[in-house]
Scaffold this motif. Structure first.
Motif, mmCIF file in Angstrom:
data_model
loop_
_atom_site.group_PDB
_atom_site.id
_atom_site.type_symbol
_atom_site.label_atom_id
_atom_site.label_comp_id
_atom_site.label_asym_id
_atom_site.label_seq_id
_atom_site.Cartn_x
_atom_site.Cartn_y
_atom_site.Cartn_z
ATOM 1 N N UNK A 236 0.831 -1.206 0.000
ATOM 2 C CA UNK A 236 0.000 0.000 0.000
ATOM 3 C C UNK A 236 0.868 1.261 0.000
ATOM 4 N N UNK A 237 1.947 1.241 -0.784
ATOM 5 C CA UNK A 237 2.853 2.392 -0.892
ATOM 6 C C UNK A 237 3.378 2.847 0.458
ATOM 7 N N UNK A 238 3.598 1.879 1.347
ATOM 8 C CA UNK A 238 4.135 2.128 2.685
ATOM 9 C C UNK A 238 3.235 3.044 3.522
ATOM 10 N N UNK A 239 1.946 2.994 3.269
ATOM 11 C CA UNK A 239 1.019 3.718 4.135
ATOM 12 C C UNK A 239 1.086 3.131 5.533
ATOM 13 N N UNK A 240 1.163 3.960 6.567
ATOM 14 C CA UNK A 240 1.199 3.432 7.932
ATOM 15 C C UNK A 240 -0.155 2.945 8.417
ATOM 16 N N UNK B 191 4.361 10.155 13.221
ATOM 17 C CA UNK B 191 5.256 10.619 12.161
ATOM 18 C C UNK B 191 5.370 12.138 12.200
ATOM 19 N N UNK B 192 6.452 12.629 11.647
ATOM 20 C CA UNK B 192 6.712 14.060 11.574
ATOM 21 C C UNK B 192 5.641 14.763 10.743
ATOM 22 N N UNK B 193 5.366 16.043 11.033
ATOM 23 C CA UNK B 193 4.420 16.799 10.195
ATOM 24 C C UNK B 193 4.786 16.771 8.713
ATOM 25 N N UNK B 194 6.074 16.620 8.399
ATOM 26 C CA UNK B 194 6.495 16.600 6.999
ATOM 27 C C UNK B 194 6.041 15.336 6.259
ATOM 28 N N UNK B 195 5.555 14.336 7.005
ATOM 29 C CA UNK B 195 5.124 13.089 6.372
ATOM 30 C C UNK B 195 3.803 13.236 5.630
ATOM 31 N N UNK B 196 3.049 14.264 5.953
ATOM 32 C CA UNK B 196 1.675 14.365 5.465
ATOM 33 C C UNK B 196 1.540 15.488 4.443
ATOM 34 N N UNK C 45 -1.327 17.624 1.724
ATOM 35 C CA UNK C 45 -2.711 18.109 1.819
ATOM 36 C C UNK C 45 -3.702 17.195 1.114
ATOM 37 N N UNK C 46 -3.204 16.200 0.381
ATOM 38 C CA UNK C 46 -4.090 15.260 -0.298
ATOM 39 C C UNK C 46 -4.327 13.989 0.530
ATOM 40 N N UNK C 47 -3.770 13.953 1.735
ATOM 41 C CA UNK C 47 -3.981 12.798 2.592
ATOM 42 C C UNK C 47 -2.936 11.709 2.450
ATOM 43 N N UNK C 48 -1.955 11.921 1.580
ATOM 44 C CA UNK C 48 -0.893 10.918 1.417
ATOM 45 C C UNK C 48 0.103 11.026 2.565
ATOM 46 N N UNK C 49 0.718 9.878 2.902
ATOM 47 C CA UNK C 49 1.662 9.816 4.011
ATOM 48 C C UNK C 49 2.967 9.221 3.498
ATOM 49 N N UNK C 50 4.077 9.896 3.775
ATOM 50 C CA UNK C 50 5.393 9.442 3.327
ATOM 51 C C UNK C 50 6.264 9.160 4.555
ATOM 52 N N UNK C 51 6.553 7.876 4.855
ATOM 53 C CA UNK C 51 7.357 7.557 6.030
ATOM 54 C C UNK C 51 8.862 7.690 5.809
ATOM 55 N N UNK C 52 9.292 8.057 4.605
ATOM 56 C CA UNK C 52 10.725 8.158 4.328
ATOM 57 C C UNK C 52 11.304 9.349 5.099
ATOM 58 N N UNK C 53 12.143 9.042 6.085
ATOM 59 C CA UNK C 53 12.806 10.070 6.867
ATOM 60 C C UNK C 53 11.920 10.811 7.837
#
Length: 509
Positions: free
Chosen positions: A62-66, A183-188, A190-198
């Motif tokens: 799921x694209x690394x969604x948490x 996760x850090x605020x930078x992970x999110x 405005x479209x609801x996607x979440x990026x756990x990289x770093x």
């Protein structure tokens, strides 16, 4: 291990920051197994350290969604953490929260430790509250929040106050779920996607993911528990179990998860670790549409299945025959189990059905093949489909198969035995592959959710289990023991019954 639990929830009293308070919330089963190796992490580490090479069975689905299945992948690699964690006994212990206390029936206060995100920003109450808020708005909702409404807000310089719409005695357990990682605020975006990289807080920082083939992690130098021993982790996603075992044998991998039982005996001496888990493999029958919409036809399929033959044959004794949704690792379940009231089996009469499973867990295709033979002997006509899990999950959740073989860790989402019942077997469940929607089952699960006393909650769970099994939409097959290949040079691997952890600060070679 102790098998008795306190009959009332235990909440922690608030303590100064930087002091770790081990907190136990006694609403979960004490498990038969303990961590196979203790993590030697914590404290300062030398700047060096060899990289770890890890072979995992499941690539990101799921694209690394948490918020879904990938959450456990992130926690197993030491990328993410929640406010709390679970120990091997199923008790809530501190993680990003150093302590907590229950303020009233619906509110809890969590005091944060000093920590930084992997992007260098501080873990603040506002950041934690925002991260939890994002999880509550995720679609679909994380399994740990199934049927639960919560709000989180910063309360002072060090505290987060979490409030639930209804009393939730297991909230510290719920917040230990990998799907509620902070996760850090930078992970999110405005479209609801979440990026756990770093953007996590764990001892290892995810830096690159190459599709479904590999991932690279580096040590998080600002980790609150001290520098990890290993400089980083090189991950390969290898769906084929024999290939994972070969990677360990040839020295290409230091750790290989989910080694097939057929390969276990061939591993070099001292490299095989077997862990009792809360994972149950079940046959799920589609109760909403197709041939198994009929209860009598489901009963015929259940009567045709021989779990003992699967444990002896396919698993070569590395599993126990299915006794229920919860297996031997949940030590209190056997003494409280209630007999299901099954309907009378109908005649199969050549009924055609599609049976599906996935090959990331190498025994499952063989299990499905044996089930095909057992069902055909009973008069069914069976078409078998086997795919890699990430290419199968959406069809399974959409109810496109008549029958599905699933290996499910029954306590992975929250550590609470009710959660898997609500998420997998009720009308509102978001992982309901059996498509079960039965008012009697829903009422039984709701009664268990509303029960706080430990002993009474356990009994209510067993009543709900009996209601679910009585529908014959869920047929327990085996309770698994997981075989992990670990090179003799490796120390500190974390093999826990929940399968939430694998690599930690003390893992090294």
């Amino acid at each position: 291990m102790v098998s008795e639990r306190s009959r009332t929830p235990v909440a922690a009293t608030s303590l100064p920051r930087r002091r770790r308070l081990l907190v136990s919330l006694a609403l979960v089963p004490l498990l038969a197994g303990c961590f196979a190796e203790k993590d030697g992490g914590g404290g300062a580490r030398a700047a060096g350290g060899a990289r770890l090479r890890v072979a995992l069975a499941f690539p990101p689905a799921e694209n690394l969604s948490p918020y879904g299945a990938d959450a456990t992948l992130l926690s197993r690699l030491g990328v993410t953490e929640g406010l709390t964690a679970l120990d091997a006994n199923g008790t809530a212990t501190p993680a990003l929260a150093a302590s907590w206390r229950r303020e009233d029936a619906r509110s809890w206060r969590f005091t944060l430790r000093d920590a930084v995100f992997q992007d260098g920003t501080e873990v603040t109450p506002a950041a934690v509250a925002a991260s939890l808020g994002r999880a509550t708005r995720a679609k679909p909702a994380p399994a740990a929040l199934n049927g639960v409404t919560l709000t989180a807000r910063a309360d002072g310089g060090h505290d987060v106050r979490v409030t639930t719409a209804a009393p939730d005695p297991i909230l510290p357990l719920r917040l230990a779920s990998p799907s509620l990682a902070v996760l850090s605020p930078k992970a999110y975006d405005r479209h609801g996607r979440v990026d756990p990289i770093g953007t996590g807080t764990g001892p290892f920082r995810l830096t690159r993911v190459t599709g479904t083939t590999s991932a690279t992690l580096e040590r998080h130098d600002g980790y609150w528990g001290g520098l990890a021993h290993a400089a980083g982790i090189d991950v390969r996603f290898i769906a084929d179990g024999t290939a994972r075992a070969n990677a360990l044998r040839t020295g290409e991998a230091d750790i290989a998860e989910a080694v097939p039982v057929a390969q276990a005996a061939t591993l070099p001496a001292g490299t095989r670790r077997e862990t009792a888990t809360t994972r149950t493999t079940s046959l799920l029958l589609n109760a909403r549409r197709g041939p198994f919409k009929d209860p009598g036809t489901r009963a015929a399929a259940r009567a045709a299945v021989d779990p003992a033959a699967l444990a002896r044959g396919v698993y070569e004794g590395h599993a126990d025959p299915g006794a229920g949704i919860y297996g031997p690792a949940v030590t209190w379940a056997a003494g409280r189990r209630l007999p299901p009231a099954h309907p009378e089996p109908a005649a199969a009469d050549g009924t055609a059905l599609t049976l599906a499973t996935y090959d990331n867990r190498p025994e499952l295709p063989e299990v499905a093949q044996v089930l095909k033979q057992q069902l055909e002997k009973a008069g069914f006509r069976v078409t078998l489909q086997v795919r890699e899990y990430s290419r199968l999950e959406s069809d399974a959740l959409a109810g496109k198969f008549d029958a599905f073989v699933l290996a499910r860790n029954t306590l992975v989402d929250t550590g609470d035995p009710v959660a898997v019942l609500a998420g997998d077997h009720t009308c509102r469940g978001n992982y309901n592959i059996a498509q079960l929607c039965d008012p009697y089952v829903d009422r039984a699960v709701a009664r268990a959710e509303a029960t706080e006393d430990t002993g009474a909650r356990q009994q209510a769970v067993m009543a709900a289990e009996a209601a679910i099994l009585g529908t014959d939409a869920v047929v327990p097959l085996v309770h698994q023991r997981i075989v992990t290949g670990v090179a003799t040079s490796v120390r500190g691997v974390l093999l826990d019954p929940y399968e939430r952890t694998l690599v930690g600060p003390g893992t090294r070679r």
